[in-house]
Enzyme design. Sequence first.
Site, PDB file in Angstrom:
ATOM      1  N   THR A 233       0.747  -1.121  -0.055  1.00  0.00           N
ATOM      2  CA  THR A 233       0.153   0.161   0.177  1.00  0.00           C
ATOM      3  C   THR A 233       0.909   1.286  -0.065  1.00  0.00           C
ATOM      4  O   THR A 233       1.356   1.703  -1.138  1.00  0.00           O
ATOM      5  CB  THR A 233      -1.050  -0.018   1.136  1.00  0.00           C
ATOM      6  OG1 THR A 233      -0.197  -0.268   2.309  1.00  0.00           O
ATOM      7  CG2 THR A 233      -2.094  -1.152   1.209  1.00  0.00           C
TER       8      THR A 233
ATOM      9  N   THR B 288      -6.997  10.610   0.054  1.00  0.00           N
ATOM     10  CA  THR B 288      -7.188  11.566  -1.132  1.00  0.00           C
ATOM     11  C   THR B 288      -6.209  11.162  -2.177  1.00  0.00           C
ATOM     12  O   THR B 288      -6.027  12.041  -3.096  1.00  0.00           O
ATOM     13  CB  THR B 288      -7.218  12.958  -0.663  1.00  0.00           C
ATOM     14  OG1 THR B 288      -6.005  13.442  -0.022  1.00  0.00           O
ATOM     15  CG2 THR B 288      -8.295  13.255   0.040  1.00  0.00           C
TER      16      THR B 288
ATOM     17  N   ASN C 202       0.124  10.447   5.994  1.00  0.00           N
ATOM     18  CA  ASN C 202      -1.071  10.096   6.614  1.00  0.00           C
ATOM     19  C   ASN C 202      -2.308  11.185   6.521  1.00  0.00           C
ATOM     20  O   ASN C 202      -3.494  10.603   6.412  1.00  0.00           O
ATOM     21  CB  ASN C 202      -0.965   9.620   7.835  1.00  0.00           C
ATOM     22  CG  ASN C 202      -0.051   8.108   7.910  1.00  0.00           C
ATOM     23  OD1 ASN C 202      -0.905   7.204   7.759  1.00  0.00           O
ATOM     24  ND2 ASN C 202       1.080   8.105   8.137  1.00  0.00           N
TER      25      ASN C 202
ATOM     26  N   LYS D 216       4.343  -7.040   3.909  1.00  0.00           N
ATOM     27  CA  LYS D 216       4.063  -5.779   3.483  1.00  0.00           C
ATOM     28  C   LYS D 216       3.712  -4.796   4.850  1.00  0.00           C
ATOM     29  O   LYS D 216       3.473  -5.552   5.670  1.00  0.00           O
ATOM     30  CB  LYS D 216       2.904  -5.436   2.381  1.00  0.00           C
ATOM     31  CG  LYS D 216       1.622  -5.706   2.910  1.00  0.00           C
ATOM     32  CD  LYS D 216       0.755  -4.811   3.948  1.00  0.00           C
ATOM     33  CE  LYS D 216       0.307  -3.398   3.315  1.00  0.00           C
ATOM     34  NZ  LYS D 216      -0.002  -2.379   4.133  1.00  0.00           N
TER      35      LYS D 216
ATOM     36  N   THR E  37      -0.506  -2.972  10.763  1.00  0.00           N
ATOM     37  CA  THR E  37      -1.213  -3.021   9.416  1.00  0.00           C
ATOM     38  C   THR E  37      -0.179  -3.679   8.466  1.00  0.00           C
ATOM     39  O   THR E  37       0.569  -3.052   7.731  1.00  0.00           O
ATOM     40  CB  THR E  37      -1.524  -1.756   9.006  1.00  0.00           C
ATOM     41  OG1 THR E  37      -2.435  -1.999   7.781  1.00  0.00           O
ATOM     42  CG2 THR E  37      -0.325  -0.674   8.154  1.00  0.00           C
TER      43      THR E  37
ATOM     44  N   GLU F 268       6.637   5.045   7.269  1.00  0.00           N
ATOM     45  CA  GLU F 268       6.182   6.084   6.285  1.00  0.00           C
ATOM     46  C   GLU F 268       6.839   7.399   6.671  1.00  0.00           C
ATOM     47  O   GLU F 268       7.066   7.804   7.992  1.00  0.00           O
ATOM     48  CB  GLU F 268       4.681   6.362   6.695  1.00  0.00           C
ATOM     49  CG  GLU F 268       3.817   5.194   6.049  1.00  0.00           C
ATOM     50  CD  GLU F 268       2.562   5.074   6.434  1.00  0.00           C
ATOM     51  OE1 GLU F 268       1.818   4.506   5.850  1.00  0.00           O
ATOM     52  OE2 GLU F 268       1.985   5.852   7.154  1.00  0.00           O
TER      53      GLU F 268
END
Length: 397
Positions: free
Chosen positions: A146, A397, A392, A172, A183, A269
């Site tokens: 993702t 969007t 995040n 992942k 996650t 991230e």
Amino acid sequence: MSHFDIPAGFRFAGLASGIKKSGKLDLALICSDQPAATAGVFTQNKVYAAPLQVTKPRIAGGVCQAVLINSGNANACTGEAGLQVAQQTSQLVAKQLNIDEELVALASTGVIGVQLPIIPFEQNMDKLVDALAEDRALVVAEAIMTTDAYSKVASARFSDGEKAYNILGLAKGAGMIHPNMATMLGFVLTDAAIDAQFLDSALRQAVKKSFNSITVDGDTSTNDTVLLLANGAAGGKKIEPGSEAAQAFVQHLERVLLDLAKMIVRDGEGATKLVEIKVQGAESEDAARTAAKSVATSSLVKTAFFGEDANWGRIISAVGYSGIDVDQNKIDIFFNQVAVTKDGLSTGPELEAEATEVLKLPEFTVTVELNQGDTCSSYYTSDLGYEYIKINADYRT
């Protein structure tokens, strides 16, 4: 795939089905040529996704032959409609492979609360099955991503003295990374013959030292799944618990899972650093682990790492509020080999300046010596910076 050890009797496929608006790969299938002994660990979040509702009771039976994974949509918080879609996708796989539906496991990852469309599965299942091949594991690793910056693959070989076996791990994860798992999806395959009960204990032990010892942002997802399949396709004798071959299997399984776990933290991230928080000299392993987790999950500590500030005060504070009994006058803290704290006091500006140089490295270790016992535990964490907020804030969007 020559640089990864691929277990015999497994095939892989991945394609772009349209679930992701970007057009990137988003559907993957792992298939064993024969039913495989299987163990699984799942999120402990009380809100968990439709694919887990289908998969957990099946894995409890200890056998699986196919794993269908989609990215781009978590199929979580989607109610009865989401559960029906999960069951339908399972039926599609079983029919196309001509296997019992109970042998199909499901995993999804992506945005929560959006209905997962069935059409991409209906239109692409035959193509996905037709694409199955032994050399396409990397395609699966890419299709399950993702916000990951790169795919995560690790492998190992071990032997029982007569026969060699392979272990392959695909995972992942980049954000919402925090035990109990987070996650993240992980799929670990071996061609050794091992029964499901031993697989379960080996997996839980390995997960504790790897996927349950990492943190990026303190969030635990609704979809976390790690499955371990052993199909025995390499031939050879069944590996029995307590044997030398069993020890070799567990050792290499732990290494594969820890390699994957470190990749996930490294790919946190916006992360720029991978940091091992090592607490030693504790009265018990639980105490060491609790303290290490407290430091690793502290936002103040993580932002200090991002700012390359050797702020040991934040670290000793996190140890202090961790809930374990400590004597602040005995605590030593090191950045790699540089001692910034001795007996709970600063070692001075010169050593702190040396520690600041350590913080500029992409990977380093913070060691907290409690001087209260002889046990230790490690946790792996990333720094926390501007890019995490940016990724995040814009995720949907």
